[in-house]
Enzyme design. Structure first.
Site, PDB file in Angstrom:
ATOM      1  N   SER A 354     -46.064   0.667  39.716  1.00 34.58           N
ATOM      2  CA  SER A 354     -44.911   0.126  39.003  1.00 34.58           C
ATOM      3  C   SER A 354     -43.770  -0.146  39.965  1.00 34.58           C
ATOM      4  O   SER A 354     -43.767   0.306  41.108  1.00 34.58           O
ATOM      5  CB  SER A 354     -44.445   1.111  37.934  1.00 34.58           C
ATOM      6  OG  SER A 354     -43.462   1.970  38.468  1.00 34.58           O
ATOM      7  N   LYS A 355     -42.840  -0.899  39.468  1.00 34.62           N
ATOM      8  CA  LYS A 355     -41.721  -1.278  40.327  1.00 34.62           C
ATOM      9  C   LYS A 355     -40.870  -0.073  40.724  1.00 34.62           C
ATOM     10  O   LYS A 355     -40.118  -0.128  41.671  1.00 34.62           O
ATOM     11  CB  LYS A 355     -40.854  -2.311  39.607  1.00 34.62           C
ATOM     12  CG  LYS A 355     -41.654  -3.575  39.316  1.00 34.62           C
ATOM     13  CD  LYS A 355     -40.763  -4.724  38.910  1.00 34.62           C
ATOM     14  CE  LYS A 355     -41.624  -5.966  38.725  1.00 34.62           C
ATOM     15  NZ  LYS A 355     -40.862  -7.176  38.493  1.00 34.62           N
ATOM     16  N   ARG A 356     -41.026   0.978  39.967  1.00 35.70           N
ATOM     17  CA  ARG A 356     -40.248   2.168  40.304  1.00 35.70           C
ATOM     18  C   ARG A 356     -40.872   2.905  41.487  1.00 35.70           C
ATOM     19  O   ARG A 356     -40.223   3.689  42.147  1.00 35.70           O
ATOM     20  CB  ARG A 356     -40.187   3.101  39.097  1.00 35.70           C
ATOM     21  CG  ARG A 356     -39.065   2.756  38.153  1.00 35.70           C
ATOM     22  CD  ARG A 356     -39.005   3.743  37.012  1.00 35.70           C
ATOM     23  NE  ARG A 356     -40.211   3.692  36.178  1.00 35.70           N
ATOM     24  CZ  ARG A 356     -40.444   2.720  35.290  1.00 35.70           C
ATOM     25  NH1 ARG A 356     -39.576   1.761  35.124  1.00 35.70           N
ATOM     26  NH2 ARG A 356     -41.532   2.737  34.565  1.00 35.70           N
TER      27      ARG A 356
END
Length: 586
Positions: A354-356
């Site tokens: 994920s982008k996190r």
RNA sequence: GCCCCCGUUGUGUAGCGGCCUAGCACGGCGCCCUCUCACGGCGUUAGCGCCGGUUCGAAUCCGGUCGGGGGUACCA
């Protein structure tokens, strides 16, 4: 290709399913659907005449086949440039696809910073296009104004350029289908939408999410998504909604039946459309949604193959149905892209990267000193292999060998360690000059070198690079490896922990002895220095080499880890070396 | 819940019915090289999710099962 061959007409044929018996129990759904049959029986289509979900396993490993001539099935006949391998089979010999030049696209949304999944998708699309001598289109899907940003768009372009995945049409370069930003194509979508609304393929829907949800609960239906309530509204109902001043969303009317498509990486996939709810094409305010815009642009831009993430797999049946509708209202030239769904790139655990996740960000790899070819090579390995016993290869080699049928459908875990190892292998393939050029910006950014680099420093760097080239696995590592050589004496510092560990009393005694051994040297060369230190510290003082040279290394380079010591001292020069030996004693 | 996808060592993969006592790479571990680090070399570790079936023979074909993932938006 096995799966592209014509089906035996005798066995699989089935009646056309004239009266779908109450498949949809939801309101409005039992009305006769618009006829979406497409004249050409080829590619992904609504297939009401096929046997149910009989998956033929795609034969997607042609390399094995080449060694078994007897098993070669129709493949290799259609390997001419400009002709996709995927177009060879008779089953796909619809006029729409035969002889069409490959056109692929990548269509990211400019939200957040670009991540590795995007790069993998871009890479496979790019390699596919280049392999087939086709066109790689870069399109920006920025219909959701609230989530898009210019920074993100800039980042996308920057990252693609850094990676070296060049595009033939798109932002910066333009092209015959410009504009390539969907936010600049509003009139096109408005026009298509208007045509669609005039047709029977869509209807206006006045329901709120809450109402739909409430109805589902009340009915106990297992099917999620929209229930088709507004499919056939009476005039009174319509009037009532309008009286409430409700603004409708435009919904696509999913046809009944089943939809089968031949996924480029997964083979036949069949959906019963009763499980594919009617979906919104545009917001109540008229803004088009991705659901409309992506298929429209793929048609208009004459995309022949869509390679995208697995997350879009379940939206494929609606797009196929929409393609059909669009074809019937005259959008596009009647041909429809084939689709292939690339496996996920997973992060830690079993979650999609994920982008996190800090490992997800492409910029971070660039800034850490990854080589684009190293990262790309690693990314290529996520779902693809060039050979059974090899995993280091160049982009050119990938282009030559890339075949979408070899792509593995399994999700792949991103493994930083392996990424670094692959990157390191590429680093070692670089010539000294190339490596020097690549390392220089990092040295400049760290303040080790000036901009522009002085002539003297450039010479020094050239001499030093052979010492570090095999010692670094990422470009950034050159900074710590070399800063001591370029820093002026006033600013030279030593790593505190290393000093504490190696420049204790014993260590300083070693340094003192070294100073004595080396200060009188008439010739300041690696060999002379080594000879003198070896004699004094090892032969005379009886020190083990590692104990002897450790303190000297910290004294001279400031670190326990450095390029080879004697060479380093030669490069540093007599004066500075002696000064540092001296200052280590203070 | 429902639909869809996926299932080979810790990780990525090769495998296309006998060439498999399952290959390669990364990682881990050990050793060698060695002035540190790195490189390089050698060795080692661990896998076909499970159950049935087809077959003389199954990682490979079929069925089931279990597990993981995704979707189920007026996001993309």
């Amino acid at each position: 290709m096995d799966r592209d061959r014509p089906r035996p007409p005798d066995v699989r044929r089935r009646r056309l399913d004239p009266d779908p018996p109450q498949r949809r129990r939801r309101p409005g759904r039992q009305h006769p659907r618009p006829d979406l049959r497409h004249p050409d029986a080829g590619g992904p289509r609504l297939q009401r005449d096929d046997a149910p979900a009989r998956r033929r396993h795609p034969h997607r490993h042609p390399r094995g086949c080449r060694t078994h001539a007897g098993r070669r099935r129709g493949r290799g006949l259609d390997r001419r440039p400009g002709h996709s391998d995927e177009q060879g089979g008779t089953a796909l010999s619809s006029t729409s696809e035969t002889g069409t030049k490959v056109r692929v696209r990548m269509a990211p949304s400019p939200t957040g910073s670009p991540h590795v999944g995007l790069a993998r998708t871009a890479l496979f699309n790019w390699a596919f296009a280049r392999h087939h001598g086709g066109t790689f289109v870069f399109r920006i899907e920025d219909t959701d104004a609230a989530r898009n940003s210019q920074e993100s768009l800039d980042g996308l372009i920057e990252v693609m350029q850094w990676l070296g995945l060049d595009w033939d049409e798109g932002p910066v370069v333009g092209g015959p289908h410009a504009p390539y930003r969907q936010s600049e194509r509003s009139e096109i979508y408005a026009d298509v939408l208007a045509k669609l609304r005039e047709s029977k393929f869509t209807y206006d829907c006045y329901c709120t999410t809450e109402e739909v949800e409430a109805r589902r609960k009340a009915s106990g239906s297992k099917v999620m998504g929209y229930d088709g309530f507004c499919r056939e509204l009476s005039d009174e109902q319509l009037a009532a909604f309008r009286a409430e001043d409700r603004k409708p969303v435009v919904r696509f009317r999913m046809p009944d039946g089943e939809i089968t498509f031949d996924d480029l990486v997964r083979g036949d996939i069949t959906f019963q459309t009763e499980f594919v709810p009617d979906f919104a094409l545009a917001r109540a305010n008229g803004d088009p949604l991705y659901t409309l815009v992506a298929p429209v642009d793929d048609l208009l831009m004459e995309i022949t193959h869509v390679l995208r993430g697995e997350d879009l797999l379940s939206s494929t049946p609606r797009q196929i149905a929409l393609y059909d509708a669009l074809a019937q209202i005259g959008v596009g030239n009647g041909s429809v892209p084939r689709v292939g769904h690339l496996p996920y790139v997973m992060g830690e655990g079993n979650k999609k990267l994920s982008k996190r996740d800090p490992q997800a960000h492409l910029m971070a790899y660039r800034d850490q000193g990854f080589l684009p070819e190293g990262l790309l090579n690693y990314l290529a390995l996520l779902g693809w292999a060039i050979a059974a016993d090899r995993d280091i290869f160049s982009l050119d080699e990938m282009v030559a060998a890339f075949d979408i049928k070899d792509v593995n459908p399994n999700p792949a875990r991103f493994d930083l360690k392996k990424a670094e190892a692959i990157n390191a292998a590429h680093l070692r393939r670089l010539s000294l000059d190339d490596l020097t050029a690549r390392v220089t910006p990092f040295l400049q950014a760290a303040g080790v070198l000036t901009t522009p680099v002085s002539v003297a420093d450039a010479q020094l760097l050239e001499q030093a690079m052979p010492l570090v080239s095999e010692r670094i696995n990422k470009l950034t590592e050159a900074v710590e490896m070399l800063d001591w050589l370029f820093v002026d004496e006033d600013h030279f510092t030593r790593d505190e922990a290393d000093v504490a560990k190696l420049l204790d009393d014993d260590g300083r005694a070693v340094v003192r002895a070294s100073y004595d051994a080396v200060s009188g040297l008439t010739e300041w060369s690696t060999a002379a220095i080594q000879d003198a230190l070896q004699k004094r510290l090892v032969d005379e003082l009886g020190l083990k080499p590692r104990n002897a040279f450790g303190p000297v290394r910290v004294a001279v380079t400031g670190r326990r880890v450095s390029p080879p010591l004697f060479e380093s001292m030669e490069l540093l020069g007599r004066e500075r070396s002696l000064a540092r030996l001296q200052s280590a004693l203070a």
